[in-house]
Design a protein around this motif. Structure first.
Motif, PDB file in Angstrom:
ATOM      1  N   ILE A 254       0.854  -1.194   0.000  1.00  0.00           N
ATOM      2  CA  ILE A 254       0.000   0.000   0.000  1.00  0.00           C
ATOM      3  C   ILE A 254       0.888   1.242   0.000  1.00  0.00           C
TER       4      ILE A 254
ATOM      5  N   GLU B 229      -2.498  -1.586  -9.189  1.00  0.00           N
ATOM      6  CA  GLU B 229      -3.774  -0.839  -9.185  1.00  0.00           C
ATOM      7  C   GLU B 229      -4.942  -1.682  -8.689  1.00  0.00           C
TER       8      GLU B 229
ATOM      9  N   ASP C  99      -6.337  -1.349  -5.981  1.00  0.00           N
ATOM     10  CA  ASP C  99      -7.267  -0.442  -5.287  1.00  0.00           C
ATOM     11  C   ASP C  99      -8.373   0.061  -6.211  1.00  0.00           C
ATOM     12  N   LYS C 100      -8.095   0.067  -7.526  1.00  0.00           N
ATOM     13  CA  LYS C 100      -9.070   0.594  -8.487  1.00  0.00           C
ATOM     14  C   LYS C 100     -10.260  -0.350  -8.680  1.00  0.00           C
TER      15      LYS C 100
ATOM     16  N   ALA D 192     -11.495  -2.010  -5.985  1.00  0.00           N
ATOM     17  CA  ALA D 192     -12.133  -2.101  -4.672  1.00  0.00           C
ATOM     18  C   ALA D 192     -13.452  -1.348  -4.720  1.00  0.00           C
TER      19      ALA D 192
ATOM     20  N   ARG E  77     -16.298   1.120  -3.433  1.00  0.00           N
ATOM     21  CA  ARG E  77     -16.277   2.333  -2.624  1.00  0.00           C
ATOM     22  C   ARG E  77     -17.688   2.690  -2.194  1.00  0.00           C
TER      23      ARG E  77
ATOM     24  N   GLY F 110      -1.353  -0.973  -4.562  1.00  0.00           N
ATOM     25  CA  GLY F 110      -2.276   0.118  -4.870  1.00  0.00           C
ATOM     26  C   GLY F 110      -2.054   1.288  -3.937  1.00  0.00           C
TER      27      GLY F 110
ATOM     28  N   PHE G  47      -4.551   3.181  -2.712  1.00  0.00           N
ATOM     29  CA  PHE G  47      -5.655   3.160  -1.747  1.00  0.00           C
ATOM     30  C   PHE G  47      -5.898   4.540  -1.131  1.00  0.00           C
TER      31      PHE G  47
ATOM     32  N   SER H  17      -9.870   4.460  -1.288  1.00  0.00           N
ATOM     33  CA  SER H  17     -10.413   3.219  -0.725  1.00  0.00           C
ATOM     34  C   SER H  17      -9.364   2.616   0.201  1.00  0.00           C
ATOM     35  N   SER H  18      -9.668   1.469   0.759  1.00  0.00           N
ATOM     36  CA  SER H  18      -8.696   0.769   1.606  1.00  0.00           C
ATOM     37  C   SER H  18      -8.774  -0.714   1.299  1.00  0.00           C
ATOM     38  N   PRO H  19      -7.776  -1.498   1.702  1.00  0.00           N
ATOM     39  CA  PRO H  19      -7.829  -2.943   1.441  1.00  0.00           C
ATOM     40  C   PRO H  19      -9.094  -3.600   1.991  1.00  0.00           C
TER      41      PRO H  19
END
Length: 440
Positions: A58, A254, A256-257, A259, A261, A305, A307, A310-312
């Motif tokens: 992260i 990426e 996180d993209k 994830a 939201r 990512g 993040f 967002s977060s894991p």
């Protein structure tokens, strides 16, 4: 992987190329060592049950996430591929399906093993090919070994490099190279069969001819011909599958993209679909490829990512569970930038020194110049967009632009870049006006 590659040794190697990020380096080193530990376990049932502890890195762009994974793979001499999570689509939609990452990884492994085998065979047949070329230069009696020895020595010394010999070219060399690339997951066999039939109908098929070529090209041609005849792809492919399964590393950038939201719209459905498709690949499944089945149970996955939005924890719980190791990388500071420019092996400044040396320029940077480059890079990251250590390349390129444009020189030019030279390019009054120039 060698026994001597302990976690501490791995971190020492990574330290040569990556500044800071000690926690991340320690975690990937442990993951790599655990691969060796698993292979050393004699109980096959136990060995099969031990799966890799996948990692999520992260951190913002340019802090070293990709470089850590890339250097780790190089260190382990393991098949490695970097993919972007955003490039994949849910099954049933037009686009790349997630199984293609396994197929691409296998393709890389096959090319690597084939390349290694080609070099091995070239070494094996080189002496015989040189003797064959020597006979083309001056036919000698097999009894007269002195003539052969002298000719071979002269060829190796380069005395016959431009000498032309007549080489018999195989029929294969006259045919155009045709490579079939299938679309998506379509089978290639049918198309290849059509191509083979067309190729077989070319005029002159099956006839060899002699052509003139210099000795260097003749050796290269005959060596490649010898390798092509003796390389055993049927043995390489099973080995490539085993290597992919046991040593492969996939870096998913990426992540996180994809994830979910809070307050997301219809695009969230697509993101969740990609997560659902990635899950079995990471969890352990069998992917069918044109070369055979590949099991993904022991492939190491490193996801990364920023993040920022967002977060894991926004990833599907099942997917989160398949990435038990989560490491947050720290943002780089000015001191880190200075170390990147001075302490990293084959660092950016050394690269430019080597480039300009080709054009008769001996360039050096004072301590003040290096500190100012780091300072300017930090300022641009804070005021324009934070792209981490990648900003250094932009700044150094700008500082050296005119010097690189004026080169080459007939006589050696010794140029020292000091703080003043950097300041002249990055004047405070123009820096704000031209910020757009430094946005990548």
């Amino acid at each position: 992987m060698k026994n001597k590659l302990t976690p501490k040794k791995i971190v020492e190697e990574l330290d040569k190329y990556i500044i800071s990020q000690d926690e991340a380096k320690k975690n990937v080193a442990i993951s790599l060592r655990n691969r060796y530990r698993r292979k050393a376990i004699e109980n096959s049932d136990m060995r099969r049950e031990i799966t890799p502890k996948n990692i999520i890195l992260i951190g913002s762009t340019g802090v070293g996430k990709t470089e850590i994974a890339r250097r780790l793979a190089k260190l382990a001499d393991a098949p490695f591929i970097k993919v972007e999570a955003t490039k994949y689509t849910e099954v049933g939609y037009v686009g790349k399906d997630v199984e293609s990452m396994i197929k691409d990884l296998l393709g890389i492994t096959i090319r690597k093993l084939k390349s290694d085998k080609v070099e091995e065979l070239k070494e094996k047949y080189r002496e015989g090919v040189i003797e064959k070329v020597a006979k083309l230069i001056k036919p000698y009696d097999t009894v007269n070994l002195d003539v052969k020895k002298e000719l071979v020595e002269d060829i190796l010394a380069g005395k016959y490099d431009d000498y032309e010999v007549e080489v018999e070219k195989s029929p294969k060399g006259d045919l155009p190279f045709v490579e079939v690339v299938s679309a998506g997951n379509a089978p290639e066999e049918g198309v290849q069969g059509i191509i083979d039939n067309i190729v077989s109908s070319f005029p002159g098929r099956g006839k060899s001819k002699s052509i003139l070529m210099n000795v260097v090209d003749a050796i290269d041609y005959l060596l490649n011909e010898e390798v092509e005849k003796n390389i055993d792809m049927e043995a390489i492919i099973p080995e490539a599958i085993r290597t992919t399964e046991q040593d492969g590393i996939i870096f998913i950038d990426e992540i996180d993209k994809i994830a979910e939201r809070e307050g997301g719209g219809r695009s969230e459905v697509s993101r969740q679909g990609v997560q659902r498709d990635i899950l079995p690949i990471v969890e352990g499944t069998t992917v069918m490829t044109k070369y055979g089945a590949v099991k993904t149970d022991h492939i190491l996955f490193i996801a990364a990512g920023a993040f920022t939005l967002s977060s894991p924890s926004d990833l599907m719980p099942e997917l989160q569970g398949r990435f038990p190791v989560k490491v947050r990388l720290k943002n780089l500071e000015e001191e880190d930038f200075i170390k990147i420019l001075t302490q990293v092996e084959y660092n950016l400044l050394e690269q430019y020194k080597s480039l300009l040396k080709v054009d008769n320029v001996d360039i050096s940077f004072t301590k003040g110049a290096i500190e100012r480059i780091a300072e300017v890079s930090m300022d641009l990251n804070e005021n324009v967009e934070n792209i981490g250590a990648r900003r250094l390349a932009t700044v150094v390129e700008t500082v050296l632009k005119e010097i690189m444009y004026e080169a080459p020189y007939e006589k050696l030019q010794v140029i020292k870049i000091g703080k003043r030279e950097v300041d002249n390019i990055y004047k405070e009054e123009t820096e704000e006006e031209n910020l757009d120039n430094y946005i990548l």
